[in-house]
Structures are given as C-alpha cells and as structure tokens.
Write a protein that holds these residues in place. Structure first.
Motif, PDB file in Angstrom:
ATOM      1  N   ALA A 192       0.838  -1.207   0.000  1.00 39.03           N
ATOM      2  CA  ALA A 192       0.000   0.000   0.000  1.00 39.03           C
ATOM      3  C   ALA A 192       0.869   1.253   0.000  1.00 39.03           C
ATOM      4  CB  ALA A 192      -0.934  -0.010   1.203  1.00 39.03           C
ATOM      5  N   ARG A 193       1.927   1.269   0.814  1.00 38.47           N
ATOM      6  CA  ARG A 193       2.833   2.432   0.835  1.00 38.47           C
ATOM      7  C   ARG A 193       3.518   2.600  -0.514  1.00 38.47           C
ATOM      8  NH1 ARG A 193       3.818   0.696   6.198  1.00 38.47           N
ATOM      9  NH2 ARG A 193       5.564  -0.568   5.518  1.00 38.47           N
ATOM     10  N   SER A 194       3.918   1.497  -1.109  1.00 40.62           N
ATOM     11  CA  SER A 194       4.584   1.556  -2.406  1.00 40.62           C
ATOM     12  C   SER A 194       3.647   2.110  -3.476  1.00 40.62           C
ATOM     13  CB  SER A 194       5.070   0.156  -2.796  1.00 40.62           C
ATOM     14  OG  SER A 194       5.661   0.174  -4.069  1.00 40.62           O
ATOM     15  N   ARG A 195       2.405   1.651  -3.450  1.00 41.99           N
ATOM     16  CA  ARG A 195       1.427   2.159  -4.420  1.00 41.99           C
ATOM     17  C   ARG A 195       1.177   3.641  -4.212  1.00 41.99           C
ATOM     18  NH1 ARG A 195      -2.887  -2.847  -4.283  1.00 41.99           N
ATOM     19  NH2 ARG A 195      -1.703  -4.209  -5.672  1.00 41.99           N
ATOM     20  N   ALA A 196       1.058   4.052  -2.966  1.00 38.66           N
ATOM     21  CA  ALA A 196       0.838   5.474  -2.675  1.00 38.66           C
ATOM     22  C   ALA A 196       2.033   6.303  -3.132  1.00 38.66           C
ATOM     23  CB  ALA A 196       0.590   5.667  -1.183  1.00 38.66           C
ATOM     24  N   LEU A 197       3.227   5.796  -2.899  1.00 38.92           N
ATOM     25  CA  LEU A 197       4.427   6.508  -3.331  1.00 38.92           C
ATOM     26  C   LEU A 197       4.492   6.590  -4.852  1.00 38.92           C
ATOM     27  CD1 LEU A 197       7.067   7.892  -2.608  1.00 38.92           C
ATOM     28  CD2 LEU A 197       8.152   5.642  -2.501  1.00 38.92           C
ATOM     29  N   SER A 198       4.152   5.509  -5.525  1.00 40.89           N
ATOM     30  CA  SER A 198       4.143   5.519  -6.990  1.00 40.89           C
ATOM     31  C   SER A 198       3.131   6.524  -7.517  1.00 40.89           C
ATOM     32  CB  SER A 198       3.817   4.125  -7.532  1.00 40.89           C
ATOM     33  OG  SER A 198       4.848   3.221  -7.229  1.00 40.89           O
ATOM     34  N   GLN A 199       1.974   6.586  -6.883  1.00 42.09           N
ATOM     35  CA  GLN A 199       0.951   7.544  -7.309  1.00 42.09           C
ATOM     36  C   GLN A 199       1.420   8.976  -7.066  1.00 42.09           C
ATOM     37  OE1 GLN A 199      -2.020   6.878  -8.966  1.00 42.09           O
ATOM     38  NE2 GLN A 199      -1.840   9.092  -9.276  1.00 42.09           N
ATOM     39  N   ALA A 200       2.045   9.209  -5.927  1.00 42.66           N
ATOM     40  CA  ALA A 200       2.561  10.545  -5.623  1.00 42.66           C
ATOM     41  C   ALA A 200       3.640  10.932  -6.629  1.00 42.66           C
ATOM     42  CB  ALA A 200       3.111  10.586  -4.202  1.00 42.66           C
ATOM     43  N   GLU A 201       4.481   9.979  -6.990  1.00 43.70           N
ATOM     44  CA  GLU A 201       5.531  10.241  -7.972  1.00 43.70           C
ATOM     45  C   GLU A 201       4.915  10.582  -9.334  1.00 43.70           C
ATOM     46  OE1 GLU A 201       9.630   8.145  -9.579  1.00 43.70           O
ATOM     47  OE2 GLU A 201       8.076   6.901  -8.683  1.00 43.70           O
ATOM     48  N   ALA A 202       3.881   9.844  -9.729  1.00 44.50           N
ATOM     49  CA  ALA A 202       3.211  10.119 -11.002  1.00 44.50           C
ATOM     50  C   ALA A 202       2.537  11.485 -10.969  1.00 44.50           C
ATOM     51  CB  ALA A 202       2.187   9.024 -11.300  1.00 44.50           C
ATOM     52  N   ASP A 203       1.899  11.808  -9.857  1.00 51.10           N
ATOM     53  CA  ASP A 203       1.255  13.119  -9.721  1.00 51.10           C
ATOM     54  C   ASP A 203       2.282  14.243  -9.797  1.00 51.10           C
ATOM     55  OD1 ASP A 203      -1.141  11.791  -9.439  1.00 51.10           O
ATOM     56  OD2 ASP A 203      -1.265  12.094  -7.258  1.00 51.10           O
ATOM     57  N   LEU A 204       3.417  14.046  -9.153  1.00 47.90           N
ATOM     58  CA  LEU A 204       4.476  15.054  -9.180  1.00 47.90           C
ATOM     59  C   LEU A 204       5.020  15.237 -10.593  1.00 47.90           C
ATOM     60  CD1 LEU A 204       6.330  16.998  -7.701  1.00 47.90           C
ATOM     61  CD2 LEU A 204       7.829  15.067  -7.176  1.00 47.90           C
ATOM     62  N   ALA A 205       5.243  14.140 -11.291  1.00 49.63           N
ATOM     63  CA  ALA A 205       5.736  14.229 -12.671  1.00 49.63           C
ATOM     64  C   ALA A 205       4.728  14.961 -13.548  1.00 49.63           C
ATOM     65  CB  ALA A 205       6.013  12.829 -13.216  1.00 49.63           C
ATOM     66  N   SER A 262       2.546  17.193 -12.544  1.00 48.85           N
ATOM     67  CA  SER A 262       2.572  18.609 -12.156  1.00 48.85           C
ATOM     68  C   SER A 262       3.772  19.319 -12.762  1.00 48.85           C
ATOM     69  CB  SER A 262       2.621  18.734 -10.632  1.00 48.85           C
ATOM     70  OG  SER A 262       1.422  18.276 -10.058  1.00 48.85           O
ATOM     71  N   ILE A 263       4.911  18.659 -12.758  1.00 52.36           N
ATOM     72  CA  ILE A 263       6.117  19.254 -13.348  1.00 52.36           C
ATOM     73  C   ILE A 263       5.915  19.470 -14.844  1.00 52.36           C
ATOM     74  CG2 ILE A 263       8.535  18.791 -13.925  1.00 52.36           C
ATOM     75  CD1 ILE A 263       8.749  17.430 -11.138  1.00 52.36           C
ATOM     76  N   ASP A 264       5.316  18.473 -15.512  1.00 52.34           N
ATOM     77  CA  ASP A 264       5.047  18.623 -16.949  1.00 52.34           C
ATOM     78  C   ASP A 264       4.120  19.804 -17.210  1.00 52.34           C
ATOM     79  OD1 ASP A 264       6.635  16.470 -17.620  1.00 52.34           O
ATOM     80  OD2 ASP A 264       4.961  15.048 -17.827  1.00 52.34           O
ATOM     81  N   ARG A 265       3.067  19.928 -16.384  1.00 48.40           N
ATOM     82  CA  ARG A 265       2.143  21.046 -16.548  1.00 48.40           C
ATOM     83  C   ARG A 265       2.847  22.380 -16.334  1.00 48.40           C
ATOM     84  NH1 ARG A 265      -1.645  19.910 -12.527  1.00 48.40           N
ATOM     85  NH2 ARG A 265      -1.615  17.707 -12.862  1.00 48.40           N
ATOM     86  N   MET A 266       3.685  22.443 -15.306  1.00 50.65           N
ATOM     87  CA  MET A 266       4.409  23.683 -15.026  1.00 50.65           C
ATOM     88  C   MET A 266       5.347  24.024 -16.176  1.00 50.65           C
ATOM     89  SD  MET A 266       5.221  23.136 -10.979  1.00 50.65           S
ATOM     90  CE  MET A 266       6.402  24.461 -10.912  1.00 50.65           C
ATOM     91  N   THR A 267       5.986  23.014 -16.717  1.00 49.12           N
ATOM     92  CA  THR A 267       6.891  23.236 -17.846  1.00 49.12           C
ATOM     93  C   THR A 267       6.113  23.735 -19.059  1.00 49.12           C
ATOM     94  OG1 THR A 267       8.364  21.498 -17.047  1.00 49.12           O
ATOM     95  CG2 THR A 267       8.612  22.131 -19.337  1.00 49.12           C
TER      96      THR A 267
END
Length: 67
Positions: free
Chosen positions: A32-45, A47-52
């Motif tokens: 569950a922690r790994s899935r949450a971390l993967s989702q957070a990483e995808a969300d961050l990526a 967001s970075i793409d949108r900002m770029t």
C-alpha cells in the motif's frame, strides 16, 4: 509424553501461523505504501510537466508581443 509433544507441536504451529499472518499484514502495508508513493511520484511528474508547459506557453506568448 506423546500428548506433551503434540501440545508443543500445536503451540509451535499456532505461533508459526501467527507470525505468517503478521508478515502478510506487513507485506500488505508495504505494498500500500509503495502504491501510494508511486501515485505521488506520477502526480508530481504530471505537475512538473504542466508547469513546464505553462512556462513554455508563457514564454511563447511574451515573444509574440510587440509592446
């Protein structure tokens, strides 16, 4: 003596089962922690793409201006 051995064996089996259940629960929590971390990483990526993209679009808009 055989009954005592059987009781010891039963206790060992119960303990092994309990430990197995604990390991299973720990593994589920780690998954569950790994899935949450993967989702957070995808969300961050994302967001970075949108900002770029926003930054690039803003730079293009400013280059097109003739103030």
């Amino acid at each position: 003596m055989a009954e005592q051995n059987m009781q010891s064996l039963d206790a060992a089996v119960e303990e092994t089962i309990e430990l197995a259940h604990q390991v299973i629960e720990q593994t589920r929590a780690e998954i569950a922690r790994s899935r949450a971390l993967s989702q957070a990483e995808a969300d961050l990526a994302q967001s970075i793409d949108r900002m770029t993209d926003d930054h690039d679009n803003g730079a293009h808009e400013q280059q097109g201006r003739t103030d």
